[in-house]
Design an enzyme around this catalytic site. Structure first.
Site, mmCIF file in Angstrom:
data_model
loop_
_atom_site.group_PDB
_atom_site.id
_atom_site.type_symbol
_atom_site.label_atom_id
_atom_site.label_comp_id
_atom_site.label_asym_id
_atom_site.label_seq_id
_atom_site.Cartn_x
_atom_site.Cartn_y
_atom_site.Cartn_z
ATOM 1 N N GLY A 11 0.829 -1.169 0.120
ATOM 2 C CA GLY A 11 -0.003 0.111 -0.030
ATOM 3 C C GLY A 11 0.775 1.321 0.080
ATOM 4 O O GLY A 11 0.749 2.141 -0.970
ATOM 5 N N GLU A 24 0.171 -23.123 0.960
ATOM 6 C CA GLU A 24 1.599 -23.026 0.287
ATOM 7 C C GLU A 24 2.610 -23.790 1.482
ATOM 8 O O GLU A 24 3.313 -24.285 0.897
ATOM 9 C CB GLU A 24 1.875 -21.764 -0.153
ATOM 10 C CG GLU A 24 1.174 -21.225 -1.458
ATOM 11 C CD GLU A 24 0.880 -19.650 -1.622
ATOM 12 O OE1 GLU A 24 0.677 -19.420 -2.901
ATOM 13 O OE2 GLU A 24 1.241 -18.846 -0.727
#
Lengths: 452, 452
Positions: free
Chosen positions: B20, B175
């Site tokens: 961000g 993952e």
């Protein structure tokens, strides 16, 4: 000691997975013996490139090879993670805490650590470079120094943050000084807004009258000239008499100077690892002043023909009576020699005494510049630099594919960037504090220095 | 707020250099404003690949970009290393300890940290994955577990060392589970002598009725089937009720099970970083239950049109009233939106409310297998895997040349090796102890967990 078919196989225990121990293990991979390699760490570290980790050019994993994966094809070889703290030569056992490992032949290759010539309190201010953790500590200190300088308003303190002192003008010191000069004068030049990193000072201090003493004097002179052109201040005959509270005291001839420096790196002295003391206590082996074990012409120790010492821990005197230097090629040749000798002995034969073949010395100064002394030929400049690169890639590839290093170097070369300049972990840092997200690294001056 | 020529330039302060904050800074590089980006760390971390560091495939530097080097060409931008601990919205200042930085516009992008739903004592046993240090701690625990199993003689304890529990079936959990299964059943298969790493158990626990809840149900089912084929035991509707002393307690329907596992990894929950609390205390902003700041349609906070919150710290509700997920693309688009809005406002204009364009979700399961949900198309298997690789390389390259990652992946792919499986640093580990050469890491159960 001959191996009979109904006897259990001859047990070789190797303590230490550095160059000496690992090359011995590799040379025994197809021998009719069982090998146990014991190391505190789960990886072999390619120490000649450790300075590149310390200066943000490479990551630790780039110069490390997991011992198990290097030896996974050697079905006669077991890797044991642990620290040997004692040996029992009578019972032929090495002791790791509660664990005991029997041996028929023992190879001790636990190397050296840095030494402050009795001034152990200097370590806090001037870390040395032997382990991955050491390199990451140096990396953190170097890059934190620039960050702190960027924030500092007092010009004197800022100058101390931008002063880097490297103690010791051997290959490691020269390589560190060159790499820090490149960082300050090239890599980081555009990165800061309040400071000009070109104002950084890099000082290389050497007690003898020239840097790179293992090299021919003309190469030392050329290396010094090249470092000076890069912006490094080289001071020879400079004895460090104190390191404390961000001040390095130097005695040069009869002049005493004090240098305010927040970052001091130690590349000056080494001493034998703790196994040297264990060996002298448990056997009749003797040590030199640096704690290295004096070995017989076949690298065994006195009265214990089945205990060998190789690598930096061994003091083996060559034809001139001078001990061999603590460098990777010596350790490699010693490890391989002992592996051959063990196999010969099992066949009732023997070998002539160990003889070191010195193929020369090399040191990286900076981009496009290295010095290479092969005895019969001396190189400096670009071709020496290229030779340095090729030799290091060749040896890295022997253990593992280190193509990544090559690519990283290629990229660093063209961009002069250093991607691995992460400030990670924490330590009780003098003036500034960067907290980890998890609050792991809260400031606590009483905690020992730890690093990520 | 219009910029007049004789006024000082508009000051934008960005707190946090994640997706961000960094994308906002990049989008402002050519704007007529001054930008100060403040972060605790000197690098941007590509968090989506952090699990590859935790499982020894990549090094931290491979997925990190020094903030200064990413922004060195943005001459209007200053990077400041430090931690913001307070803000003063009336005086328009952020506070970093003794330091004060004034702003005209403030962007807060400090992200999230992992959350144990009030059971903070679980963290010691089940570390989460947010920082480089977290990843290296996981890496150390995973590889130490195999080493400890190799040494263990008690079959029950050995089984606990070879049991890996991953809590949370979102992308990170999936993952991690896939990567650990590959390690155990492929990479490490030949490396040990006393244990068969194929006997390792990898358990993936998810509280909901399917893994990968952001994906379409058929992809969740395919991912589960694929993980099962790889050797992972997937348990859905499994609520973890306790984690303590190497035992994970699970409630599934009405059955309570206890699993003895030495390695438990947390991928279940996140909560807002500390800046969320600061904002709600100093402004009229409100928080959701996870501590995220509820933002206006233009990502500013209530009654403070010059303070924006973007990324994982923001709770922005989309058309359906559901908050956007804490993923990199949301943070990136929010950062870029705010950068545009600031520039429009300086010209007296405005922008329509923020609208997130969801380009889909992807998750890596294992070699040759991923799931990709782009809405209009759903992929599984090899092509999804290739797509996953290309997307990640594309985004890595935006910041820095990460050719090295590509090469490393290529090498890992063909050899199934993992070069970065170093056990470094120390922590107060439960049963075994590996000392560093320098004795930095002496066993001390009272010290907080630290890691290299």
């Amino acid at each position: 000691m001959e191996s009979l078919d109904n006897q259990p196989p001859h047990q070789v225990v190797i303590v230490g997975g550095g160059f000496g121990g690992l090359y011995a293990a590799k040379a025994l991979a197809k021998a009719a013996v069982n090998v146990t390699l014991i190391d505190k760490r789960n990886f072999h570290l390619f120490q000649p490139l450790l300075y590149q980790v310390a200066t943000g050019a490479l990551s630790p994993a780039d110069i490390s090879s997991p011992l198990r994966s290097v030896l996974s094809k050697s079905k006669n070889t077991k890797v044991l993670l642990g620290e040997v703290n004692d040996i029992d030569p009578e019972a032929q056992k090495v002791i790791l805490g509660d664990e005991v490992v029997p041996y028929d032949t023992l190879i001790v290759a636990t190397g050296a650590k840095h030494s402050y010539f009795g001034k152990d309190d200097w370590e806090e201010f001037a870390p040395g470079l032997k382990t991955v953790e050491d390199a990451l500590l140096m990396r953190r200190r170097i890059f934190t120094a620039f960050e702190a300088a960027e924030k500092e308003v007092d010009p004197q303190v800022r100058r101390a943050w931008l002063t880097f002192v490297i103690v010791g003008g051997g290959p490691t010191g020269v390589e560190l000084a060159g790499a820090i000069a490149e960082l300050a004068y090239h890599t980081l030049k555009e990165d800061f807004r309040n400071i000009d990193t070109c104002e950084a000072q890099v000082l290389l201090l050497e007690g003898l009258d020239r840097i790179l003493p293992p090299f021919a004097p003309e190469l030392s002179a050329e290396a010094e000239a090249s470092l000076t052109r890069m912006g490094v201040t080289v001071q020879t005959k400079a004895l460090v008499t104190n390191i404390k509270d961000d001040v390095v005291t130097i005695k040069q001839n009869d002049t005493v100077t004090e240098i305010a420096a927040k970052t001091v790196l130690w590349a000056a002295g080494v001493k034998a690892s703790a196994m040297g003391k264990v060996l002298t206590e448990r056997t009749s082996a003797e040590c030199d002043r640096a704690g290295r074990v004096i070995v017989e012409p076949d690298l065994s120790i006195k009265k214990h023909s089945n205990i060998f010492v190789v690598g930096d821990l061994a003091n083996f005197s060559d034809q001139n009576g001078k001990p061999l230097p603590g460098v990777a090629p010596v350790a490699k040749q010693e490890g391989e020699y002992v592996a051959s000798l063990i196999q010969q002995r099992l066949q009732g034969k023997t070998l002539p005494p160990f003889h070191y073949i010195d193929r020369g010395s090399l040191a990286m100064i900076g981009q496009n510049y290295a010095v290479v002394d092969l005895g019969f030929i001396k190189l400096t400049g670009f071709f020496a630099w290229l030779f340095w690169l090729l030799i290091h890639i060749y040896f890295l590839i022997e253990f593992d594919n280190k193509l990544v290093v090559m690519i990283q170097w290629g990229w660093n070369y063209f961009t002069r960037n250093r991607g691995a300049r992460l400030i990670t972990g924490r330590e009780a840092f003098q003036e500034i504090e960067f907290e980890d997200t998890n609050g792991y690294y809260k400031q606590d001056k009483n905690r020992p220095t730890v690093n990520v």
